[in-house]
Write a protein that holds these residues in place. Structure first.
Motif, PDB file in Angstrom:
ATOM      1  N   THR A 298       0.864  -1.178   0.000  1.00  0.00           N
ATOM      2  CA  THR A 298       0.000   0.000   0.000  1.00  0.00           C
ATOM      3  C   THR A 298       0.901   1.228   0.000  1.00  0.00           C
ATOM      4  OG1 THR A 298      -0.131  -0.208   2.403  1.00  0.00           O
ATOM      5  CG2 THR A 298      -1.987  -1.054   1.109  1.00  0.00           C
ATOM      6  N   LEU A 299       0.601   2.167  -0.885  1.00  0.00           N
ATOM      7  CA  LEU A 299       1.493   3.302  -1.113  1.00  0.00           C
ATOM      8  C   LEU A 299       0.871   4.604  -0.624  1.00  0.00           C
ATOM      9  CD1 LEU A 299       2.685   2.432  -4.737  1.00  0.00           C
ATOM     10  CD2 LEU A 299       3.586   1.630  -2.531  1.00  0.00           C
ATOM     11  N   ASP A 300       1.735   5.520  -0.248  1.00  0.00           N
ATOM     12  CA  ASP A 300       1.327   6.867   0.164  1.00  0.00           C
ATOM     13  C   ASP A 300       1.724   7.813  -0.964  1.00  0.00           C
ATOM     14  OD1 ASP A 300       1.145   9.426   1.205  1.00  0.00           O
ATOM     15  OD2 ASP A 300       1.937   8.876   3.174  1.00  0.00           O
ATOM     16  N   CYS A 301       0.737   8.287  -1.699  1.00  0.00           N
ATOM     17  CA  CYS A 301       1.004   9.150  -2.858  1.00  0.00           C
ATOM     18  C   CYS A 301       0.805  10.630  -2.539  1.00  0.00           C
ATOM     19  CB  CYS A 301       0.098   8.757  -4.029  1.00  0.00           C
ATOM     20  SG  CYS A 301       0.410   7.120  -4.697  1.00  0.00           S
ATOM     21  N   ARG A 302       0.738  11.002  -1.281  1.00  0.00           N
ATOM     22  CA  ARG A 302       0.477  12.403  -0.919  1.00  0.00           C
ATOM     23  C   ARG A 302       1.553  13.044  -0.050  1.00  0.00           C
ATOM     24  NH1 ARG A 302      -2.674  15.210  -4.164  1.00  0.00           N
ATOM     25  NH2 ARG A 302      -4.053  13.661  -5.069  1.00  0.00           N
ATOM     26  N   GLN A 303       1.983  12.295   0.954  1.00  0.00           N
ATOM     27  CA  GLN A 303       2.792  12.899   2.008  1.00  0.00           C
ATOM     28  C   GLN A 303       4.183  13.296   1.535  1.00  0.00           C
ATOM     29  OE1 GLN A 303       3.740  11.787   6.677  1.00  0.00           O
ATOM     30  NE2 GLN A 303       2.913  10.234   5.372  1.00  0.00           N
ATOM     31  N   TYR A 304       4.731  12.542   0.567  1.00  0.00           N
ATOM     32  CA  TYR A 304       6.134  12.741   0.193  1.00  0.00           C
ATOM     33  C   TYR A 304       6.276  13.226  -1.247  1.00  0.00           C
ATOM     34  CZ  TYR A 304       6.103   9.365   4.049  1.00  0.00           C
ATOM     35  OH  TYR A 304       5.863   8.709   5.230  1.00  0.00           O
ATOM     36  N   ARG A 305       5.159  13.523  -1.931  1.00  0.00           N
ATOM     37  CA  ARG A 305       5.267  13.813  -3.363  1.00  0.00           C
ATOM     38  C   ARG A 305       5.859  15.188  -3.627  1.00  0.00           C
ATOM     39  NH1 ARG A 305      -0.070  14.835  -6.738  1.00  0.00           N
ATOM     40  NH2 ARG A 305      -0.856  12.830  -5.977  1.00  0.00           N
ATOM     41  N   SER A 306       6.458  15.332  -4.797  1.00  0.00           N
ATOM     42  CA  SER A 306       6.926  16.646  -5.242  1.00  0.00           C
ATOM     43  C   SER A 306       5.723  17.533  -5.498  1.00  0.00           C
ATOM     44  CB  SER A 306       7.707  16.508  -6.549  1.00  0.00           C
ATOM     45  OG  SER A 306       8.757  15.581  -6.409  1.00  0.00           O
ATOM     46  N   HIS A 307       5.935  18.827  -5.376  1.00  0.00           N
ATOM     47  CA  HIS A 307       4.861  19.770  -5.692  1.00  0.00           C
ATOM     48  C   HIS A 307       4.461  19.612  -7.162  1.00  0.00           C
ATOM     49  CE1 HIS A 307       6.618  22.342  -2.226  1.00  0.00           C
ATOM     50  NE2 HIS A 307       5.743  21.472  -1.772  1.00  0.00           N
ATOM     51  N   HIS A 308       3.242  20.053  -7.485  1.00  0.00           N
ATOM     52  CA  HIS A 308       2.760  19.911  -8.857  1.00  0.00           C
ATOM     53  C   HIS A 308       3.691  20.599  -9.861  1.00  0.00           C
ATOM     54  CE1 HIS A 308      -1.210  19.547  -6.598  1.00  0.00           C
ATOM     55  NE2 HIS A 308      -1.055  18.393  -7.191  1.00  0.00           N
ATOM     56  N   ALA A 309       3.801  19.998 -11.025  1.00  0.00           N
ATOM     57  CA  ALA A 309       4.587  20.602 -12.103  1.00  0.00           C
ATOM     58  C   ALA A 309       3.790  21.757 -12.717  1.00  0.00           C
ATOM     59  CB  ALA A 309       4.894  19.561 -13.164  1.00  0.00           C
ATOM     60  N   CYS A 310       4.520  22.788 -13.116  1.00  0.00           N
ATOM     61  CA  CYS A 310       3.909  23.928 -13.817  1.00  0.00           C
ATOM     62  C   CYS A 310       2.649  24.415 -13.099  1.00  0.00           C
ATOM     63  CB  CYS A 310       3.600  23.563 -15.261  1.00  0.00           C
ATOM     64  SG  CYS A 310       5.093  23.154 -16.190  1.00  0.00           S
ATOM     65  N   ALA A 311       2.813  24.636 -11.790  1.00  0.00           N
ATOM     66  CA  ALA A 311       1.673  25.037 -10.968  1.00  0.00           C
ATOM     67  C   ALA A 311       1.216  26.451 -11.303  1.00  0.00           C
ATOM     68  CB  ALA A 311       2.055  24.961  -9.495  1.00  0.00           C
ATOM     69  N   ASP A 312      -0.074  26.643 -11.204  1.00  0.00           N
ATOM     70  CA  ASP A 312      -0.640  27.984 -11.318  1.00  0.00           C
ATOM     71  C   ASP A 312      -0.152  28.802 -10.116  1.00  0.00           C
ATOM     72  OD1 ASP A 312      -2.263  30.224 -11.117  1.00  0.00           O
ATOM     73  OD2 ASP A 312      -4.040  29.170 -11.894  1.00  0.00           O
TER      74      ASP A 312
END
Ligand SMILES: [Fe+2]
Length: 514
Positions: A298-312
């Motif tokens: 089971t994976l955690d895809c939120r806590q350690y992710r990079s910030h969104h690319a090309c963010a507004d």
């Protein structure tokens, strides 16, 4: 983890409890609250099934008329039985809880037998909880011929009734795999059949209240009482589209992490999990084995992710971008470096034929071809293409022929092939993917999904217009996934039908219509 004051060994228990009509009375005399109403209104739950243990959970919810909690600590007893009639106790113990943990109780019940059914209940004073059923995992080396579980996610309380959980509760399953959006922090008046009744939570008390509201739903309680659950989370357990320490409003990270700490803490207090958060951090990614048949990460895809690319720069929620150079940055990660290494190592070391990844969103590509180029959604795996490539290439290099990714988040049923280079027929299929719909949260139209499929030939099936879940059955020869669905919004008496069914044959990556 709350403190378990006393755990007797099984042999002593058999002797101690033999012939005793009310075994709990003597132990709980000192804290024997009489309840005006049953404090176990949020039900019971079990989770994290291992060959010799499960985690048992409850949370007492004292009513205003009860003065017992005001006195401080409560002693809550748990009993585990080998039979549904509760005639054969195998373990019991006590846990002390108090308001600082919202009167939640987490018990790691150990010393159990592998692949066995157990029944359990909690008592406090003159109140008893409903009886829950759970089941341990088979021994690691056991020759297991079958594994059955439900795949579920995305249960916006306002957008429908949890009828899916009624069906899940009634099935014979080894566990429920819930892959995120257990609560929703926000409201959306469209398609609302009921109301949260409170504002968007930011504080510990408000997140507790939101979790308690969801657990007051009888169908959800029934699914918890019927099966052990294996859980991971997505974004709405905290706030929509958050990424590590950043929320869409670009709140000062220190401030946002305080909110995340409150949300994680409330989440833990309401789930059958063993490891409590430490401040704003909580380890939720985990690994489960089912005999020699299957292994589930089971994976955690939120806590350690990079910030969104090309963010507004004004608002950093997921969005659709075209020609975003940042997407190709190999430093960007969905899981974070530590979890990526842990998973890669686990996949490489595992000898079990079926390798399952329970994670919160869709891994196969979902972008659209536009005259300006390929447009992609930045909050899902499409927003982390290098991380996806590393994961799939790593699994292929490790010889993981039966890699099956199980997801949620996107509010649709999806069956897809996974390639290292998505949608490229020259890139071999290295895995299979199923997304299990959404319990209530609304999804995209048939027209939108048909268009998505046109631009993404790896996606064999995508329906966002119906709600539901999936049942997965695994044998040494094949994995079968049955999509269960009903109309949207989900009505209280909704019945479910099979929308589609797919199989993955052992040793042959890719989904096939059953
Ligand atoms: Fe969702």
């Amino acid at each position: 983890m709350t403190i378990t004051r006393r755990e007797l060994n099984r042999a002593a228990l058999w002797l101690a409890l033999a012939g005793m009509g009310a075994p709990l009375r003597a132990r709980t005399q000192e804290a024997m609250p009489r309840w005006a109403s049953n404090p176990f209104a949020l039900g019971v739950a079990s989770g994290q099934p291992r060959p010799d243990s499960v985690v048992l959970w409850t949370r007492l919810l004292p009513a205003d008329a009860d003065d017992a909690p005001a006195r401080g600590a409560l002693t809550v007893a748990h009993e585990i039985f080998a039979d549904e009639q509760l005639r054969h106790p195998v373990a019991r113990g006590e846990t002390v809880t108090d308001a600082s943990r919202a009167f939640s109780v987490h018990v790691r019940a150990e010393g159990l037998q592998p692949q066995r059914d157990y029944w359990y209940r909690f008592t406090c004073g003159d109140a008893a909880s409903p009886v829950g059923h759970t089941r341990t995992a088979p021994a690691g080396g056991a020759d297991v011929r079958r594994l059955r579980f439900a795949l579920a996610s995305c249960q916006h309380y306002e957008q429908g009734w949890f009828a899916a959980h009624r069906e899940i509760a009634g099935r014979e399953l080894d566990f429920v795999l819930f892959v995120g959006d257990y609560i929703y922090e926000g409201s959306n008046p469209e398609h609302a059949v009921r109301s949260h009744g409170t504002r968007t939570p930011h504080t510990l008390d408000a997140y507790r209240e939101r979790h308690a509201l969801y657990k007051r739903d009888a169908d959800l309680r029934a699914a918890h009482a019927a099966h052990p659950w294996i859980l991971t989370w997505d974004d709405h357990e905290v706030v929509n589209d958050y990424a590590d320490d950043r929320d869409p409003a670009y709140t000062d990270p220190a401030l946002f992490l305080r909110r995340r700490a409150a949300a994680y803490r409330a989440y833990f207090e309401h789930m059958p999990l063993a490891l409590p958060p430490q401040g704003a951090s909580m380890r939720i990614h985990d690994r489960f084995a089912w005999g020699r048949l299957a292994e589930l990460w089971t994976l955690d895809c939120r806590q350690y992710r990079s910030h969104h690319a090309c963010a507004d720069p004004a608002r950093d929620a997921g969005r659709t971008v075209v020609d975003c150079e940042e997407l190709r940055d190999p430093q960007r990660s969905m899981l974070g470096a530590g979890q990526e290494r842990w998973l890669a190592q686990g996949l490489a070391e595992s000898a079990r034929p079926w390798k399952l990844l329970g994670q919160s969103t869709q891994m196969s590509a979902t972008g659209f071809d536009t005259p300006e180029g390929r447009s992609v959604w930045t909050d899902g795996w499409d927003g982390y293409p290098e991380a996806r490539r590393r994961l799939l290439q790593g699994a292929a290099d490790a010889g993981a022929h039966n890699l099956v990714v199980l997801g949620g988040d996107v509010h649709r049923h999806v069956a897809a092939d996974l390639r290292v280079r998505p949608n490229d027929p020259r890139s071999p299929v290295v895995g299979s993917e199923f997304v299990g719909g959404s319990i209530t949260s609304r999804g995209a139209s048939r027209a939108a999904m048909d268009r998505m499929r046109r631009d993404n030939p790896d996606v064999q099936h995508a329906r966002g217009d119906e709600r539901g879940h999936a049942f997965v059955e695994i044998t040494p020869e094949r994995l079968q996934c049955e999509f269960r669905a009903t109309r949207h919004p989900v009505q209280a008496e909704a019945a479910f039908a099979t929308q589609a069914a797919f199989v993955v044959e052992a040793g042959r990556a890719g989904v096939q219509r059953a």
